[in-house]
Scaffold this motif. Sequence first.
Motif, PDB file in Angstrom:
ATOM      1  N   HIS A  81       2.939  -5.945   2.563  1.00 45.01           N
ATOM      2  CA  HIS A  81       4.207  -6.640   2.821  1.00 45.01           C
ATOM      3  C   HIS A  81       4.888  -6.969   1.490  1.00 45.01           C
ATOM      4  O   HIS A  81       4.242  -7.087   0.454  1.00 45.01           O
ATOM      5  N   ALA A 131       1.260   0.681   0.702  1.00 41.43           N
ATOM      6  CA  ALA A 131       1.305   1.747   1.702  1.00 41.43           C
ATOM      7  C   ALA A 131       0.757   3.048   1.115  1.00 41.43           C
ATOM      8  O   ALA A 131       0.028   3.785   1.786  1.00 41.43           O
ATOM      9  N   ALA A 189       2.742   8.600   9.322  1.00 46.05           N
ATOM     10  CA  ALA A 189       2.925   7.554   8.307  1.00 46.05           C
ATOM     11  C   ALA A 189       3.426   8.153   6.992  1.00 46.05           C
ATOM     12  O   ALA A 189       4.258   7.553   6.306  1.00 46.05           O
ATOM     13  N   MET A 228      -3.125  -1.299   4.790  1.00 46.82           N
ATOM     14  CA  MET A 228      -1.824  -1.119   5.454  1.00 46.82           C
ATOM     15  C   MET A 228      -1.432  -2.372   6.233  1.00 46.82           C
ATOM     16  O   MET A 228      -0.268  -2.771   6.209  1.00 46.82           O
ATOM     17  N   LYS A 283       7.151  -4.778   6.053  1.00 52.04           N
ATOM     18  CA  LYS A 283       5.757  -4.877   6.470  1.00 52.04           C
ATOM     19  C   LYS A 283       5.447  -3.717   7.398  1.00 52.04           C
ATOM     20  O   LYS A 283       6.357  -3.068   7.936  1.00 52.04           O
ATOM     21  N   TYR A 284       4.177  -3.452   7.581  1.00 51.59           N
ATOM     22  CA  TYR A 284       3.782  -2.277   8.347  1.00 51.59           C
ATOM     23  C   TYR A 284       4.275  -2.331   9.785  1.00 51.59           C
ATOM     24  O   TYR A 284       4.568  -1.303  10.389  1.00 51.59           O
ATOM     25  N   SER A 285       4.378  -3.509  10.353  1.00 53.71           N
ATOM     26  CA  SER A 285       4.756  -3.632  11.764  1.00 53.71           C
ATOM     27  C   SER A 285       6.237  -3.332  12.006  1.00 53.71           C
ATOM     28  O   SER A 285       6.670  -3.278  13.158  1.00 53.71           O
ATOM     29  N   SER A 303       7.520  -0.471  11.348  1.00 57.31           N
ATOM     30  CA  SER A 303       7.586   0.966  11.612  1.00 57.31           C
ATOM     31  C   SER A 303       6.556   1.360  12.671  1.00 57.31           C
ATOM     32  O   SER A 303       5.357   1.093  12.502  1.00 57.31           O
ATOM     33  N   VAL A 329      -2.277   2.288  11.650  1.00 58.87           N
ATOM     34  CA  VAL A 329      -3.234   1.172  11.662  1.00 58.87           C
ATOM     35  C   VAL A 329      -4.095   1.216  12.926  1.00 58.87           C
ATOM     36  O   VAL A 329      -5.318   1.046  12.864  1.00 58.87           O
ATOM     37  N   PHE A 335       3.732   3.416  11.066  1.00 56.65           N
ATOM     38  CA  PHE A 335       2.717   2.638  10.361  1.00 56.65           C
ATOM     39  C   PHE A 335       1.817   1.890  11.348  1.00 56.65           C
ATOM     40  O   PHE A 335       0.614   1.755  11.108  1.00 56.65           O
ATOM     41  N   LYS A 336       2.379   1.419  12.452  1.00 54.48           N
ATOM     42  CA  LYS A 336       1.562   0.779  13.489  1.00 54.48           C
ATOM     43  C   LYS A 336       0.556   1.775  14.050  1.00 54.48           C
ATOM     44  O   LYS A 336      -0.621   1.454  14.238  1.00 54.48           O
TER      45      LYS A 336
END
Length: 163
Positions: A31, A129, A99, A27, A44-46, A48, A55, A51-52
């Motif tokens: 990107h 993802a 997520a 995750m 990219k995960y950051s 959302s 992680v 998603f953060k």
Amino acid sequence: MTKIRSMITCLLRLIALAATLCATIVMAAAHDSTEIFNLKFEAKYSNSPSFKYFVIVNTVVSCYTLTTLLIPHKSLLWRLILILDTVMALLLTSSFSAAMAIAYVGKKGNSNAGWLPICGQVPKFCDQATNALISGFVAILIYFFLLLYSLHAALTPVFCAKD
């Protein structure tokens, strides 16, 4: 018998560690970018918070699992670890749910809110993802089995005590 129990617990914890580490790495590395009307969009995960959270929780559970592997099996801390395992399983479940909700909106969109699906524009990100979410789900299952096994091991002496 206690040697077999400790080996099974250790094996389950190693599998859980591998699954949470895999979910974290995949995750965090997810990107992709696309260009629409000369505007570049990057996924990219950051981007959302869900998603953060996914992680961060998987990182915390990975560290916790690694720490529990280092604790001797005859330690009195194992009574506390059963409670902490429950907390970790709940954290994994909540982060996975958050997520997954965002991933679903990314894949299908939401016509009522006017949100369009993005997976057609950034398929690499969506695939990464999805793989991270699969690994996160495996971690939840392993923690569930670990909890059931630990509860069985902890409660068997109580219910099977000889009179």
